[in-house]
Design an enzyme around this catalytic site. Structure first.
Site, PDB file in Angstrom:
ATOM      1  CG  ASP A 114      -1.961  -1.078   1.222  1.00 12.58           C
ATOM      2  OD1 ASP A 114      -2.437  -1.435   0.129  1.00 12.58           O
ATOM      3  OD2 ASP A 114      -2.325  -1.566   2.307  1.00 12.58           O
ATOM      4  CG  ASP A 128      -6.579  -1.566  -1.513  1.00 13.40           C
ATOM      5  OD1 ASP A 128      -6.785  -2.781  -1.669  1.00 13.40           O
ATOM      6  OD2 ASP A 128      -5.684  -1.111  -0.765  1.00 13.40           O
TER       7      ASP A 128
END
Length: 156
Positions: A114, A128
């Site tokens: 991330d 995401d």
């Protein structure tokens, strides 16, 4: 939208997701943060061993199995959805691409990479974004589109 377009969109999401993660990995160290807009938006390299918000940490096999089941169901049900429901079909394409992007991370590293960090929300990635956008497309369609019900079909 055809199954071919479904595949093209899904693959485009996977490529962009994996490219962006590779870029972050090759230019940053885990935990490193680069302010883009100070105290509002940073690029922060995080290795996430869990799901959204870090829940169920280190349950990689569970996440992989769930993602593969969801991918199979998505492809199966895509064929069942009438062509007029383009937004649902687009949503499923985005959802599939995002799921595969995160599964690739889990298989390769045991983590999801991330890096988008808005400081008021958990750090996230391109996959995401695709998953959330895809689910939003499906939910929007289910709430706001009209579907013929059984009574309408029988009265015709």
């Amino acid at each position: 939208m055809s199954i071919l377009v479904f595949g093209v969109i899904s693959v485009a999401v996977i490529i962009f997701d994996q490219w962006s993660k590779q870029y972050v990995q090759s230019h940053m160290l885990p935990g490193m943060s680069i302010p883009v807009v100070d105290n509002i938006f940073h690029i922060t390299y995080v290795l996430n061993p869990g799901a959204a918000f870090g829940i169920l940490e280190n349950q990689q096999m569970l996440f992989i199995v769930i993602a593969l089941i969801m991918l199979g169901l998505t492809v199966y049900f895509f064929k069942q959805i009438p062509h007029k429901f383009r937004l649902i079909r687009l949503g499923l394409s985005l959802l599939a691409g995002g799921a595969v992007g995160n599964v690739i991370d889990r298989v390769q590293t045991g983590y999801v990479i991330d890096f988008f960090d808005f400081r008021i929300w958990p750090v996230f990635n391109v996959a995401d974004i695709a998953i959330v956008t895809g689910v939003s497309c499906v939910i929007y369609t289910l709430i706001f589109m009209s579907f013929p019900n059984e009574n309408q079909e029988k009265s015709r």
